[in-house]
Design a protein around this motif. Structure first.
Motif, PDB file in Angstrom:
ATOM      1  N   SER B  52       0.826  -1.209   0.000  1.00 40.08           N
ATOM      2  CA  SER B  52       0.000   0.000   0.000  1.00 40.08           C
ATOM      3  C   SER B  52       0.865   1.265   0.000  1.00 40.08           C
ATOM      4  O   SER B  52       0.656   2.176  -0.816  1.00 40.08           O
ATOM      5  CB  SER B  52      -0.912  -0.035   1.235  1.00 40.08           C
ATOM      6  OG  SER B  52      -1.612   1.177   1.387  1.00 40.08           O
ATOM      7  N   THR B  55       2.947   1.621  -3.283  1.00 45.40           N
ATOM      8  CA  THR B  55       2.131   1.792  -4.487  1.00 45.40           C
ATOM      9  C   THR B  55       1.345   3.102  -4.456  1.00 45.40           C
ATOM     10  O   THR B  55       1.382   3.883  -5.407  1.00 45.40           O
ATOM     11  CB  THR B  55       1.149   0.614  -4.635  1.00 45.40           C
ATOM     12  OG1 THR B  55       1.892  -0.606  -4.657  1.00 45.40           O
ATOM     13  CG2 THR B  55       0.337   0.737  -5.916  1.00 45.40           C
ATOM     14  N   GLU B  56       0.664   3.336  -3.358  1.00 49.17           N
ATOM     15  CA  GLU B  56      -0.260   4.479  -3.321  1.00 49.17           C
ATOM     16  C   GLU B  56       0.471   5.801  -3.089  1.00 49.17           C
ATOM     17  O   GLU B  56       0.072   6.831  -3.616  1.00 49.17           O
ATOM     18  CB  GLU B  56      -1.317   4.253  -2.245  1.00 49.17           C
ATOM     19  CG  GLU B  56      -2.217   3.071  -2.590  1.00 49.17           C
ATOM     20  CD  GLU B  56      -2.985   2.529  -1.395  1.00 49.17           C
ATOM     21  OE1 GLU B  56      -3.152   3.262  -0.401  1.00 49.17           O
ATOM     22  OE2 GLU B  56      -3.398   1.353  -1.467  1.00 49.17           O
ATOM     23  N   VAL B  57       1.514   5.757  -2.284  1.00 47.94           N
ATOM     24  CA  VAL B  57       2.297   6.978  -2.056  1.00 47.94           C
ATOM     25  C   VAL B  57       3.513   6.989  -2.992  1.00 47.94           C
ATOM     26  O   VAL B  57       3.822   7.994  -3.608  1.00 47.94           O
ATOM     27  CB  VAL B  57       2.728   7.112  -0.591  1.00 47.94           C
ATOM     28  CG1 VAL B  57       3.533   8.397  -0.389  1.00 47.94           C
ATOM     29  CG2 VAL B  57       1.509   7.092   0.325  1.00 47.94           C
TER      30      VAL B  57
END
Lengths: 468, 468
Positions: B52, B55-57
């Motif tokens: 997470s 990938t997201e940040v």
């Protein structure tokens, strides 16, 4: 190396030559070859040539300022290695330039993506939603106009094997993917690099746009970036900005650089070996293809050091601009097709610097025994005779289509697509001992082919252009 | 991870605490820990957290726009994982930005070099002859003014081992090399990356310029580029153009993000575990240090899922800006030093995602038996008790200097410096099973330390700042 798997298929199309007196290799030639083999394994000429080209010239994109430096380097190196004739032959091609390239995810998860433009891509900046496809077939099956205003992303992971066989898929995604995407309305094209590594070093390589289509910016993502984009897409729609500054810019005339060790009794007949002198611009082109140039220059040099030259001439060719369309190989075929029967046989080294594990030739039945004799001389190097396999190297293939007999010295390419067309194609990736094994194999092959009594089946025939 | 080897040395300076009642861990706690250990090995929370964050940040350079996204992500993730208290504490630091970076060999062998600016480097363009040094000592031994108008190049190749011990040399070349070069008159600084890989992914990391010196553009070459420059220099003088656009730009206030699982009987006493939330900008900071954040968030989460919490509170900290000077760790120490005795013990995971192979604590004799009990609970994970070794993690070290007891859970760092501070620090490099082993170890350690009867020797003491 560009599209070897497709070219290998060519071999199946070659007709058997008419029956003739069987070709044979004299025992005295085999004895010399055995000595050459042991000598080559201890010799570091091949390594030194590769070191020199990759260090002193470095990256040498066809048409760049380094192209001319590479040709001058090759002329000087042939001379220094004692080749008795050295010359160049012109090769003209359109010139493509890479200036800058950037991509980034836009929106809630903004971050850069590591990409490289595909060779032949136009420049331009596009920002659009990305649509992912698992492979080329999935892209080709997309409904018409379904990619209107979107960026297509083909996310196929190449698998590694010794023969590099999955490049059939990876290469097709690079060469045919952009046109397929444009047909569905796409304004940009991204692909997972045609590679087998896990590094932030994307794989470039030539692409082409079908006639009648307007080219769109097309690039390859490093494999970790393809993973990342795929993970982001699994969370919802993702917009990417792709900004390329690159494109075609006029034409350029480079050179095939040729060196010869003159034969003692049939000097007009030649055994051709070689590699290609150009590289992509991202690395220093060590495995693609300074290795091939070094292996074959060293083989010629070692044969040239013999007190008695083989019957025929050894012609070593450093081909111009293989990467963007076999321009050097095509030019050579065009310039020499009238002399196809004077070409005993040809072989190009262009699949890296891994050990050679298999050998074959396109020879008809009349030269099968001689092929087997060469195979036996190669066997101590760990090379297997595979009499039903193989094909000509890329730059040999245009001439093979005109009837040139070819030899296949298959290199272990397990790691090849970790490095191929990336910034990581640098000298440190080459094992000097594996390189010497290659030199030994090319030396033995070229010497024995040049010293054989009889030919290997070269004869003029109708042209069947390579299907690429 | 920044300078762990130097910080490990700290442990030797910690005085033994006064004799007190021996700390012990009840058998019932050990039974719970054994269950937690098996559960953690099958749990993928750690992996999901790392996936997470990376990938997201994505990349999250301290002070960049991604810094704020990372802090918001951490708050949300702690809450989603069931931590019962979640808050942030401010961390202010100067902000450094990387905008662009280029280097090239000029002259007879023109070619680009793959570099990255060292964190803290000023921008600027210099073009000068390069002078090579084998190591930092050789640079420091150069005659005064001998580098006037030149670019210094320290060409030291780091060696890999499990403990990452050669980072002592690589890290010093990065942090102290530029100042040493300036003292000799250099106008630019290049170093072989402090890394053990062979890829075109240079290693960044913070550098500092000594007071009174005028900083010069300072960068690291990818290892193949250092090889290349070294080979070119062996042929004669070489000029390099180094163009960096980067530098300090004001200050920024980020956050240490903290989540707690409240203890059942001594909730004011805390076991601190954590990792750092920031990363360098080149990769997505998977091994450095999303792994540490994921490992310790997952450990807290698993303990939080128990029907009965341990006696003490588990406090998980995602530290701000470790990379540029332990700012998060220093801020935490400053804000909490009055409460050092309420801190049972602390441990930071910040050496990648390799398996933990060794364990120790700074505990005095009175808590050695309890340390050994924890070690026995860790042994089934392949972890060895090494009672004379170890030190606090980077962000723990400022507080350890104030008297915080520390635990050492040593990760296998054999591959760590292949990836550390490079573009290659991405999720695909993490082995989910090794990560789960780390989670299991932190879960067991944190639970047992929190459930012990007695402490591990934390007590206020005179500050001995880390020697860096």
């Amino acid at each position: 190396m560009r599209l070897a798997p497709l070219l290998i298929a060519l071999s199946l199309a070659l007709p058997a030559a008419a029956a003739e007196k069987p070709t044979a290799i004299p025992p005295s030639s085999l004895a010399v070859a055995a000595q050459l083999r042991e000598q080559a394994l201890k010799d570091d000429t091949g390594w030194k040539v590769v070191e020199s080209l990759t260090t002193e010239v470095g990256p040498r994109l066809a048409g760049s300022e380094a192209d001319a430096r590479a040709a001058a380097w090759a002329v000087a190196k042939f001379k220094a290695l004692g080749f008795d004739k050295v010359w160049t032959e012109p090769v003209t091609f359109p010139k493509w330039e890479r200036r800058s390239e950037h991509a980034a995810v836009i929106g809630a998860h903004p971050q850069p993506l590591t990409i490289t433009a595909l060779g032949g891509s136009p420049g331009g900046t596009v920002q659009a939603e990305v649509v992912r496809f698992a492979d080329l077939a999935a892209l080709e099956a997309a409904p018409a106009d379904s990619l209107k205003g979107k960026i297509a992303f083909v996310d196929y992971q190449m698998k590694a094997d010794r023969a590099g066989s999955d490049y059939r898929n990876g290469g097709a995604i690079r060469s045919r993917g952009p046109s397929a995407a444009i047909r569905k309305g796409a304004i940009g094209y991204l692909m997972r690099s045609a590679g087998t590594d896990q590094h932030r070093v994307p794989h470039t390589g030539i692409t082409r746009f079908d006639e009648g289509l307007t080219p769109v910016p097309s690039a390859a993502l490093a494999t970790p970036d393809a993973d990342q984009l795929s993970r982001l897409l699994s969370r919802g729609p993702i917009t990417v900005k792709l900004a390329l500054d690159c494109g075609w810019d006029g034409s350029y005339t480079s050179q095939n650089v040729i060196g010869e060790i003159t034969g003692r009794s049939l000097p007009q007949e030649v055994v051709v070996i070689g590699g290609h002198l150009d590289s992509w611009d991202l690395g220093t082109g060590a495995i693609d293809d300074a290795a091939g140039v070094g292996i074959t220059m060293a083989a010629g040099h070692l044969i040239g050091q013999l007190k008695q030259a083989p019957k025929r001439t050894i012609r070593v060719i450093a081909f111009a601009n293989e990467e963007q369309g076999l321009y050097g190989g095509r030019a050579y075929a065009d310039q020499h097709r009238a002399d196809v029967r004077k070409h005993q046989i040809g072989a190009e080294s262009d699949f890296g610097a891994g050990r050679i594990y298999a050998f074959n030739t396109s020879a008809p039945e009349s030269a099968r025994a001689a092929t087997q004799q060469i195979a036996e001389a190669l066997a101590p190097l760990g090379i297997e005779y595979q009499p039903t396999k193989g094909g000509p190297g890329p730059d040999i293939s245009p001439f093979a289509a005109h009837g040139l007999a070819w030899a296949w010295l298959a290199q272990d390419g397990t790691d090849y697509f970790n490095l191929h067309h990336t910034a990581d194609d640098t000298l440190d990736k080459i094992d000097p001992q594996a390189l010497a094994q290659n030199v030994a194999a090319y030396t033995v092959f070229a010497y024995l082919a040049a010293d054989a009594d009889g030919g290997f089946g070269s004869e003029a025939k109708e042209v069947t252009p390579p299907n690429e």
